[in-house]
Scaffold this motif. Structure first.
Motif, PDB file in Angstrom:
ATOM      1  N   VAL A 181       0.926  -1.176  -0.258  1.00  0.00           N
ATOM      2  CA  VAL A 181       0.039   0.128  -0.024  1.00  0.00           C
ATOM      3  C   VAL A 181       1.041   1.272  -0.021  1.00  0.00           C
ATOM      4  N   ASP A 182       0.167   2.357  -0.474  1.00  0.00           N
ATOM      5  CA  ASP A 182       0.989   3.610  -0.437  1.00  0.00           C
ATOM      6  C   ASP A 182       0.322   4.401   0.889  1.00  0.00           C
ATOM      7  N   VAL A 183       0.950   5.187   1.549  1.00  0.00           N
ATOM      8  CA  VAL A 183       0.616   5.892   2.668  1.00  0.00           C
ATOM      9  C   VAL A 183       0.700   7.394   2.519  1.00  0.00           C
ATOM     10  N   ILE A 184      -0.537   8.222   2.755  1.00  0.00           N
ATOM     11  CA  ILE A 184      -0.629   9.375   2.760  1.00  0.00           C
ATOM     12  C   ILE A 184      -1.123  10.205   3.971  1.00  0.00           C
ATOM     13  N   VAL A 185      -0.476  10.987   4.383  1.00  0.00           N
ATOM     14  CA  VAL A 185      -0.772  11.702   5.849  1.00  0.00           C
ATOM     15  C   VAL A 185      -1.422  13.157   5.474  1.00  0.00           C
ATOM     16  N   ILE A 186      -2.521  13.725   5.926  1.00  0.00           N
ATOM     17  CA  ILE A 186      -3.209  14.795   5.625  1.00  0.00           C
ATOM     18  C   ILE A 186      -3.044  15.548   7.067  1.00  0.00           C
ATOM     19  N   SER A 187      -2.058  16.379   6.931  1.00  0.00           N
ATOM     20  CA  SER A 187      -1.563  17.294   8.205  1.00  0.00           C
ATOM     21  C   SER A 187      -2.764  18.247   8.170  1.00  0.00           C
ATOM     22  N   ASP A 188      -3.570  18.222   9.188  1.00  0.00           N
ATOM     23  CA  ASP A 188      -4.641  19.048   9.171  1.00  0.00           C
ATOM     24  C   ASP A 188      -4.538  20.499   9.895  1.00  0.00           C
ATOM     25  N   GLY A 189      -3.678  21.309   9.362  1.00  0.00           N
ATOM     26  CA  GLY A 189      -3.419  22.595  10.038  1.00  0.00           C
ATOM     27  C   GLY A 189      -2.439  22.168  11.221  1.00  0.00           C
ATOM     28  N   SER A 190      -1.571  20.940  11.137  1.00  0.00           N
ATOM     29  CA  SER A 190      -0.790  21.018  12.665  1.00  0.00           C
ATOM     30  C   SER A 190       0.200  22.066  12.690  1.00  0.00           C
ATOM     31  N   THR A 191       0.381  22.335  14.177  1.00  0.00           N
ATOM     32  CA  THR A 191       1.539  23.341  14.445  1.00  0.00           C
ATOM     33  C   THR A 191       2.770  22.790  15.074  1.00  0.00           C
ATOM     34  N   ASP A 192       2.873  21.213  15.002  1.00  0.00           N
ATOM     35  CA  ASP A 192       3.911  20.536  15.656  1.00  0.00           C
ATOM     36  C   ASP A 192       4.676  19.996  14.214  1.00  0.00           C
ATOM     37  N   GLN A 193       5.436  18.964  14.624  1.00  0.00           N
ATOM     38  CA  GLN A 193       6.267  18.506  13.520  1.00  0.00           C
ATOM     39  C   GLN A 193       5.569  17.053  12.807  1.00  0.00           C
ATOM     40  N   THR A 194       4.517  16.922  13.011  1.00  0.00           N
ATOM     41  CA  THR A 194       3.583  15.916  12.576  1.00  0.00           C
ATOM     42  C   THR A 194       3.909  15.663  11.015  1.00  0.00           C
ATOM     43  N   ALA A 195       4.055  16.854  10.164  1.00  0.00           N
ATOM     44  CA  ALA A 195       4.110  16.497   8.607  1.00  0.00           C
ATOM     45  C   ALA A 195       5.682  15.894   8.497  1.00  0.00           C
ATOM     46  N   ILE A 196       6.776  16.686   9.185  1.00  0.00           N
ATOM     47  CA  ILE A 196       8.183  15.865   8.870  1.00  0.00           C
ATOM     48  C   ILE A 196       8.208  14.605   9.505  1.00  0.00           C
ATOM     49  N   VAL A 197       7.530  14.297  10.466  1.00  0.00           N
ATOM     50  CA  VAL A 197       7.876  13.010  11.044  1.00  0.00           C
ATOM     51  C   VAL A 197       7.221  11.860  10.289  1.00  0.00           C
ATOM     52  N   ALA A 198       5.900  12.242   9.661  1.00  0.00           N
ATOM     53  CA  ALA A 198       5.469  11.583   8.655  1.00  0.00           C
ATOM     54  C   ALA A 198       5.968  11.236   7.528  1.00  0.00           C
ATOM     55  N   ARG A 199       6.723  12.080   7.072  1.00  0.00           N
ATOM     56  CA  ARG A 199       7.501  12.220   5.888  1.00  0.00           C
ATOM     57  C   ARG A 199       8.588  11.254   5.894  1.00  0.00           C
ATOM     58  N   GLU A 200       9.246  11.449   7.123  1.00  0.00           N
ATOM     59  CA  GLU A 200      10.592  10.641   7.375  1.00  0.00           C
ATOM     60  C   GLU A 200      10.338   9.334   7.562  1.00  0.00           C
ATOM     61  N   ALA A 201       9.023   8.951   8.004  1.00  0.00           N
ATOM     62  CA  ALA A 201       8.653   7.499   8.294  1.00  0.00           C
ATOM     63  C   ALA A 201       8.375   6.924   6.870  1.00  0.00           C
ATOM     64  N   GLY A 202       8.254   7.577   5.850  1.00  0.00           N
ATOM     65  CA  GLY A 202       7.765   7.008   4.533  1.00  0.00           C
ATOM     66  C   GLY A 202       6.576   7.427   4.002  1.00  0.00           C
ATOM     67  N   ALA A 203       5.786   8.323   4.370  1.00  0.00           N
ATOM     68  CA  ALA A 203       4.692   8.800   4.017  1.00  0.00           C
ATOM     69  C   ALA A 203       4.553   9.912   3.044  1.00  0.00           C
ATOM     70  N   LYS A 204       3.796   9.815   1.932  1.00  0.00           N
ATOM     71  CA  LYS A 204       3.590  11.126   1.357  1.00  0.00           C
ATOM     72  C   LYS A 204       2.709  11.911   2.468  1.00  0.00           C
ATOM     73  N   VAL A 205       2.785  13.324   2.121  1.00  0.00           N
ATOM     74  CA  VAL A 205       2.262  14.288   3.004  1.00  0.00           C
ATOM     75  C   VAL A 205       1.537  15.570   2.264  1.00  0.00           C
ATOM     76  N   VAL A 206       0.217  15.550   2.632  1.00  0.00           N
ATOM     77  CA  VAL A 206      -0.302  16.683   2.184  1.00  0.00           C
ATOM     78  C   VAL A 206      -0.731  17.778   3.591  1.00  0.00           C
ATOM     79  N   GLU A 207       0.085  18.966   3.687  1.00  0.00           N
ATOM     80  CA  GLU A 207      -0.034  20.110   4.708  1.00  0.00           C
ATOM     81  C   GLU A 207      -1.358  21.198   4.258  1.00  0.00           C
TER      82      GLU A 207
END
Length: 239
Positions: A31-57
């Motif tokens: 499977v592919d994984v995409i994380v939708i960072s829903d206006g996060s103000t922490d490092q959610t997007a960075i951590v998700a990307r480093e773990a191997g997910a695509k990210v939409v911020e």
């Protein structure tokens, strides 16, 4: 057509989202994984990307419905055959992903809900939550005409037809229950499969007592209105 996309809506889940993404890719590497960072103000997007997910911020917080519709729109445009919703807090067990994909491959459902209640599992909820679940399950049975036991589960897999529908319209505030009525209105099939769920790995739920009361009122009203519309349509069909 690509096989499957896991959509993870996330708001300030930097402490858990990395482990969730890695566990998904380990349990189900196709499977592919995409994380939708829903206006996060922490490092959610960075951590998700480093773990191997695509990210939409998302630049602002849209809520669970807006985040999920963003994921479904991505899945539709990219041509995925299946889309799976998994929470970022670690409550959903990625070990159940292969089973959900196999069950969806049978072709007898347009959405499969990962359920805590169709079989005995280790999951335990509070008494107040169980009362709420019984109320919602009763209302859903009135609306769709058959039982769905775990109406609020966010662990779900849908097929290409449902992805297309959700890319155009998806309820916003607390969508899990309203989606069941939406699918029934479009004559799409829903089935439940037993899954295990855990305690959240980090952080705390955004659903407070006040939000829970608002949730029950809003969702109950939406379901009752749908039941009334259905009865009116049947009366008109007979006349």
């Amino acid at each position: 057509m690509k096989e499957a996309l896991v959509i993870i809506p996330a708001l300030n889940e930097e402490r858990s989202v990395g482990n969730v993404v890695r566990s998904i890719l380990s349990s189900c590497p196709m499977v592919d994984v995409i994380v939708i960072s829903d206006g996060s103000t922490d490092q959610t997007a960075i951590v998700a990307r480093e773990a191997g997910a695509k990210v939409v911020e998302l630049p602002v917080n849209l809520g669970i419905g807006g985040a999920m519709q963003t994921g479904y729109l991505y899945a539709w445009r990219a041509g995925y055959h299946y889309a799976i919703q998994i929470d970022a807090d670690g409550q959903h067990d990625p070990a159940d992903l292969p089973k959900l994909l196999d069950e969806m491959g049978r072709g007898d459902a347009d959405m499969i809900v990962g359920s805590r209640y169709v079989e005995r599992t280790a999951y335990r909820s509070s008494a107040s939550r169980r009362v709420g679940m019984v109320m919602l399950a009763t209302l859903i049975r009135m609306a769709v005409g058959y039982p769905i036991k775990d109406t609020t589960s966010g662990y779900r897999i849908v097929n290409h037809k449902t992805i297309e529908l959700f890319s155009r319209f998806y309820p916003h505030d607390y969508p899990e229950v309203e989606v069941l009525v939406l699918l029934h209105r479009h004559r799409l099939r829903i089935r439940e499969v037993a899954v295990e769920m855990k305690e959240r790995q980090a952080g705390r739920s955004s659903i407070t007592m006040m939000r829970s009361a608002y949730y029950m009122f809003k969702v109950s009203l939406a379901i009752l209105l749908e039941v009334m519309r259905g009865k009116e349509a049947r009366r008109e069909g007979k006349s």
